[in-house]
Design an enzyme around this catalytic site. Sequence first.
Site, short mmCIF file in Angstrom:
data_model
loop_
_atom_site.label_atom_id
_atom_site.label_comp_id
_atom_site.label_asym_id
_atom_site.label_seq_id
_atom_site.Cartn_x
_atom_site.Cartn_y
_atom_site.Cartn_z
N LYS A 207 -2.21 15.03 7.76
CA LYS A 207 -0.79 14.96 8.11
C LYS A 207 -0.01 16.01 7.30
CE LYS A 207 3.02 11.66 8.14
NZ LYS A 207 3.45 10.28 7.94
N GLU A 213 -8.55 16.59 -1.30
CA GLU A 213 -9.90 16.40 -0.76
C GLU A 213 -10.09 17.21 0.51
OE1 GLU A 213 -7.82 14.07 -1.73
OE2 GLU A 213 -8.84 12.46 -2.82
N GLY A 271 0.04 7.62 8.08
CA GLY A 271 -1.37 8.01 8.09
C GLY A 271 -2.28 6.90 8.60
N HIS A 388 -26.72 -12.86 5.08
CA HIS A 388 -27.85 -12.83 4.13
C HIS A 388 -27.44 -12.15 2.84
CE1 HIS A 388 -30.69 -14.39 7.07
NE2 HIS A 388 -29.89 -13.80 7.92
O1 F6P Z 1 -4.10 7.85 0.45
C1 F6P Z 1 -2.81 8.32 0.60
C2 F6P Z 1 -2.61 9.04 1.89
O2 F6P Z 1 -1.34 9.60 1.90
C3 F6P Z 1 -2.80 8.15 3.12
O3 F6P Z 1 -1.71 7.40 3.44
C4 F6P Z 1 -3.19 9.14 4.15
O4 F6P Z 1 -3.77 8.53 5.23
C5 F6P Z 1 -4.14 10.02 3.35
O5 F6P Z 1 -3.56 10.07 2.07
C6 F6P Z 1 -4.40 11.38 3.90
O6 F6P Z 1 -3.25 12.16 3.94
P1 F6P Z 1 -3.16 13.46 4.84
O7 F6P Z 1 -3.38 13.08 6.24
O8 F6P Z 1 -1.79 14.02 4.60
O9 F6P Z 1 -4.22 14.41 4.37
#
Ligand code: F6P
Length: 545
Positions: A207, A213, A271, A388
């Site tokens: 977003k 990451e 998100g 289980h």
């Molecule tokens: O974990 C926090 C967050 O902002 C989530 O709400 C979102 O889904 C995720 O990080 C990924 O964010 P982006 O789509 O901006 O990479």
Amino acid sequence: MSQPLPQRPSYQALSAHYLSAKDLHLRDLFAADAERGTRLAVEFEGLYFDYSKQRVTEETIDLLIKLAEESDLDGRRAAMFSGEHINITEDRAVLHTALRAPRDAHISVDGHDVVPDVHEVLDRMGAFAERIRSGEWTGHTGRRIRNLVNIGIGGSDLGPVMAYEALKHYSQRDLTFRFVSNVDGTDFVEKTLDLDPAETLFIVSSKTFTTLETMTNATTARSWLLAGLGSESDNSPVAKHFVAVSTNAEKVAEFGIDTANMFGFWDWVGGRYSMDSAIGLSTMIAVGPDGFGQLLGGFHSIDEHFRTAPLRENIPALMGLLTVWYSDFFGAQTQAVLPYDQYLNRFPAYLQQLTMESNGKSVSLDGARVDYATGPVYWGEPGTNGQHSFYQLIHQGTLTIPADFIGFWHTLNPVGEHHDYLTANVFAQTEALAFGKTAAEVLKEGVDESLVPFKVFEGNHPSSTLMVDSLTPYTLGQLIALYEHSVFTQGVVWSLDSFDQWGVELGKVLAQRVIPELQDTAEPQLHHDSSTNELIHRYRAARPA
Ligand code: F6P
């Protein structure tokens, strides 16, 4: 705004009611009412929601419904559906429901009708998905794209991976789908190990297009692609092998992806509520535009049900109110979700973000610290595997763990007698949890007296059973929307902003501070606590030069 929760008359009535209700046993409730099993059940469009094995009486349900009314569920729900800025801490509308509105609907955000925008993106996604599915879209070397790798995290990963797994039965099987989320390099390496760069397309889903990451993985993917194509000094293959899903066109262009290959969405899509926006591009490629349309149709059917059904017949509202009942009165801290369908193996993980990022809050809308319990921990595994593993604790442990069982009348893979065995386990588990086995019953089986206490099942463990006809794109959409609106109902009663997520920020900020401290060649001046300082020293000592 409604009164603080503990001051609402229905909440006080529920507190008094709990004192007698807590001692009622499901055995007695069923014995006293031969119709209970059918009376406390709701049917909607083929969904059958049986909540008779919940620890409730008619009075409980009446009071919970009053609580919803006194919490202004009606008003808050209308505000959400009409595009008011109900996400107050970010001053945003919350309109994931517009993502699945039919083409002829009108929903305005700040005076602008967003439905045409939604369908414009859906149409572009559809055309692109068809080009991939048909093989018309080729990679830089002219070879057909056979591998789709979604790079994203949180809401930009969990929905796509869950939906891909859930709808695998309907997916185009000559395409391979992978999902890279973790900043741990292992995730990227393992997921791309057997892929040919010439046949691989990356969907960078973010977003914000700033998430550490995702941007790290996307950068690694770009290097992997260029190295694989022997094009280290020439970026041009990126155009045919990268598309983006984002709200941030500027950052997408900065990364080197042509914004003509960007699929947008909007700040009014959270998100964790975004899998039916362009974030669902991988889902659409897997199941096709028609399948994706059916998924949206399922979401929309529950939106309408939630918006219009009286609360007594309103499945997501009842689900949400039951969660409030157990969290605030029984002190239940967790909620198990137990889907009896292997395709739903990522459904509990998906729900963890949806539920816990939404209602894991301790400050109410007026900025005050709450003095009642809010969102529980959601967790689960597909049945029968969980049986289980952890069911022992649900049956005989000391915790109250309300459980949602999800089953299907029909399986997508009718193999021998598997489905009968699977479904027998759904029914048997809810029965065993509710009714247990008394000491007298154990003795009657001839069990040695010394072992009787160990073999007694106290029962009275609450559960709902949600039965669905079969797992289709449509019913998957319904299932997800049920939980979305259950979460909304809970958040309304708890007076929370269910749509922000400030709790994830601090860790992100601190990580940015620590990264150079791990990497700098000069010994850094550390100003953390003694534990963090020592961990950083030890990491630096272990780090390859
Ligand atoms: O974990 C926090 C967050 O902002 C989530 O709400 C979102 O889904 C995720 O990080 C990924 O964010 P982006 O789509 O901006 O990479």
